[in-house]
Design an enzyme around this catalytic site. Structure first.
Site, PDB file in Angstrom:
ATOM      1  N   ASN A   9       0.869  -1.179   0.000  1.00 45.28           N
ATOM      2  CA  ASN A   9       0.000   0.000   0.000  1.00 45.28           C
ATOM      3  C   ASN A   9       0.907   1.229   0.000  1.00 45.28           C
ATOM      4  O   ASN A   9       1.509   1.554   1.021  1.00 45.28           O
ATOM      5  CB  ASN A   9      -0.891  -0.020   1.253  1.00 45.28           C
ATOM      6  CG  ASN A   9      -1.676   1.273   1.431  1.00 45.28           C
ATOM      7  OD1 ASN A   9      -1.784   2.081   0.505  1.00 45.28           O
ATOM      8  ND2 ASN A   9      -2.240   1.478   2.623  1.00 45.28           N
ATOM      9  N   LYS A  11       0.084   4.256  -0.253  1.00 49.59           N
ATOM     10  CA  LYS A  11      -0.560   5.467   0.290  1.00 49.59           C
ATOM     11  C   LYS A  11      -0.317   6.642  -0.679  1.00 49.59           C
ATOM     12  O   LYS A  11      -0.265   6.415  -1.879  1.00 49.59           O
ATOM     13  CB  LYS A  11      -0.054   5.748   1.698  1.00 49.59           C
ATOM     14  CG  LYS A  11      -0.115   4.516   2.596  1.00 49.59           C
ATOM     15  CD  LYS A  11       0.115   4.803   4.027  1.00 49.59           C
ATOM     16  CE  LYS A  11       0.087   3.498   4.810  1.00 49.59           C
ATOM     17  NZ  LYS A  11       0.151   3.679   6.236  1.00 49.59           N
ATOM     18  N   HIS A 102      -9.514   1.515   5.023  1.00 51.74           N
ATOM     19  CA  HIS A 102      -8.228   1.665   5.734  1.00 51.74           C
ATOM     20  C   HIS A 102      -8.421   2.624   6.907  1.00 51.74           C
ATOM     21  O   HIS A 102      -9.183   3.586   6.825  1.00 51.74           O
ATOM     22  CB  HIS A 102      -7.164   2.203   4.770  1.00 51.74           C
ATOM     23  CG  HIS A 102      -5.781   2.136   5.340  1.00 51.74           C
ATOM     24  ND1 HIS A 102      -5.315   3.058   6.237  1.00 51.74           N
ATOM     25  CD2 HIS A 102      -4.782   1.239   5.162  1.00 51.74           C
ATOM     26  CE1 HIS A 102      -4.074   2.723   6.586  1.00 51.74           C
ATOM     27  NE2 HIS A 102      -3.725   1.627   5.941  1.00 51.74           N
ATOM     28  N   GLU A 104      -6.703   4.962   8.027  1.00 54.87           N
ATOM     29  CA  GLU A 104      -6.446   6.387   7.764  1.00 54.87           C
ATOM     30  C   GLU A 104      -7.686   7.053   7.168  1.00 54.87           C
ATOM     31  O   GLU A 104      -7.988   8.208   7.457  1.00 54.87           O
ATOM     32  CB  GLU A 104      -5.221   6.528   6.838  1.00 54.87           C
ATOM     33  CG  GLU A 104      -3.936   6.255   7.607  1.00 54.87           C
ATOM     34  CD  GLU A 104      -2.783   5.695   6.783  1.00 54.87           C
ATOM     35  OE1 GLU A 104      -2.831   5.750   5.541  1.00 54.87           O
ATOM     36  OE2 GLU A 104      -1.828   5.190   7.410  1.00 54.87           O
ATOM     37  N   GLU A 172      -5.482  -4.862  10.737  1.00 58.34           N
ATOM     38  CA  GLU A 172      -4.435  -3.868  10.936  1.00 58.34           C
ATOM     39  C   GLU A 172      -4.689  -3.125  12.241  1.00 58.34           C
ATOM     40  O   GLU A 172      -5.450  -2.135  12.259  1.00 58.34           O
ATOM     41  CB  GLU A 172      -4.436  -2.862   9.785  1.00 58.34           C
ATOM     42  CG  GLU A 172      -4.208  -3.464   8.429  1.00 58.34           C
ATOM     43  CD  GLU A 172      -3.594  -2.456   7.470  1.00 58.34           C
ATOM     44  OE1 GLU A 172      -2.467  -2.698   7.030  1.00 58.34           O
ATOM     45  OE2 GLU A 172      -4.223  -1.428   7.196  1.00 58.34           O
ATOM     46  N   GLY A 178       2.881   1.798  10.967  1.00 51.81           N
ATOM     47  CA  GLY A 178       3.961   2.777  10.860  1.00 51.81           C
ATOM     48  C   GLY A 178       4.682   3.072  12.161  1.00 51.81           C
ATOM     49  O   GLY A 178       5.448   4.033  12.244  1.00 51.81           O
ATOM     50  N   SER A 217       3.527  -2.540  10.360  1.00 51.23           N
ATOM     51  CA  SER A 217       4.976  -2.646  10.617  1.00 51.23           C
ATOM     52  C   SER A 217       5.585  -3.981  10.188  1.00 51.23           C
ATOM     53  O   SER A 217       6.517  -4.462  10.828  1.00 51.23           O
ATOM     54  CB  SER A 217       5.271  -2.376  12.099  1.00 51.23           C
ATOM     55  OG  SER A 217       4.910  -1.046  12.434  1.00 51.23           O
TER      56      SER A 217
HETATM   57  C1  PEP Z   1      -0.820   0.192   6.337  1.00 51.60           C
HETATM   58  O1  PEP Z   1      -1.003   1.380   6.561  1.00 51.60           O
HETATM   59  O2  PEP Z   1      -1.647  -0.466   5.681  1.00 51.60           O
HETATM   60  C2  PEP Z   1       0.390  -0.432   6.876  1.00 51.60           C
HETATM   61  C3  PEP Z   1       0.383  -1.723   7.055  1.00 51.60           C
HETATM   62  O3  PEP Z   1       1.447   0.391   7.144  1.00 51.60           O
HETATM   63  P1  PEP Z   1       2.912  -0.020   7.692  1.00 51.60           P
HETATM   64  O4  PEP Z   1       3.319  -1.295   7.041  1.00 51.60           O
HETATM   65  O5  PEP Z   1       3.783   1.133   7.299  1.00 51.60           O
HETATM   66  O6  PEP Z   1       2.782  -0.163   9.175  1.00 51.60           O
END
Ligand code: PEP
Length: 261
Positions: A9, A11, A102, A104, A172, A178, A217
């Site tokens: 992803n 983003k 998601h 966000e 998630e 992140g 992460s």
């Molecule tokens: C995400 O935002 O879908 C995600 C998994 O981010 P990260 O891998 O950077 O934690």
């Protein structure tokens, strides 16, 4: 051993030249990889969810990669919906997946479960695979509400008409995105089991078991462990998907899973 999905992803990152450079490096890494299992794409799915304009750039350059969007319009087909991108448009430029819900977008754009349900249905109607994201905030987990929150987010499945093999759930935990923090193995395994069980209940066992990916992460260093956890069918990868070598390392961890390493 079941199938494994590794979906990036991006983003709101990238531009046509950084994407071309990324794809060149990815293709190079791929061609240099020794002992690629035959038929690796039969069990190991790999995709990149890009900002809308970059999907057109990637369209003809992704023989080793599937492609997805990060959002889809709640409105169907085409029409006077300025700024929107419909599931049909995504399908027409070769998208396989679309991420919906998601955290966000839930947080920054205040997307509700009702809106998310409509978007998932639009994706499914256009024969895209919907990747529905669910997950609790840190405060939810601290208060012991993680399962309640995820259950509520999954409840939209009751209202949807879902063809077989067209739904992926990504678990998630918002506090893991992140941050470099990852839930312990037992917590990931328990939540994945819960999602599979509740998903089956909400869809009245009409679907074949759907994949549940872990996101938050994931890095090349921890991917092999995470992919070996019970109930984890792959990963949704944010930050680490921006570097082809990291994303490739994560993809290789999914291959090793099938090789039984
Ligand atoms: C995400 O935002 O879908 C995600 C998994 O981010 P990260 O891998 O950077 O934690």
């Amino acid at each position: 051993m079941t199938n494994c999905w590794v979906i990036g992803n991006w983003k709101m990152h990238g531009n046509p030249s950084s994407l071309s450079a990324w794809l060149n490096e990815w293709n190079q890494l791929f061609s240099e990889k020794n002992n690629l299992p035959q038929n690796h794409f039969a069990q190991n799915y790999c995709g990149l969810c890009l900002p809308f304009p970059l999907l057109a750039v990637a369209q003809n350059n992704t023989s080793t990669m599937q492609m997805g969007a990060q959002d889809v319009s709640q409105f169907p087909n085409e029409g006077a919906f300025t700024g929107e991108v419909s599931a049909d448009i995504l399908k027409s430029i070769g998208c396989d997946y679309v991420i919906v819900g998601h955290s966000e977008r839930r947080e920054l754009l205040k997307e509700t479960d009702t809106l998310i349900a409509t978007k998932v249905q639009r994706a499914l109607d256009a024969k895209l695979t919907a990747i529905l994201c669910v997950g609790e905030l840190a405060a939810d987990r601290e208060k012991g509400n993680a399962y309640k929150v995820v259950q509520q987010q999954l409840q939209i499945l009751e209202t949807l008409d879902i063809p077989k093999q067209s739904l992926i759930i990504a678990y998630e935990p918002v506090w893991a995105i992140g941050t470099g923090k990852i839930p312990v193995q037992a917590d990931i395994e328990q939540m994945h089991e819960f999602i599979k069980q509740e998903g089956a209940r909400f869809t009245k066992n009409q679907l074949e078991p759907f994949p549940v990916l872990y996101g938050g992460s994931v890095k090349p260093e921890n991917a092999a462990d995470i992919f070996s956890y019970r109930g984890v069918d792959g990963g949704l990868i944010g930050g680490a998907s921006l570097r082809p070598s990291d994303f490739f390392g994560i993809f290789c961890a999914s291959l090793d899973r099938h090789a039984g390493k």
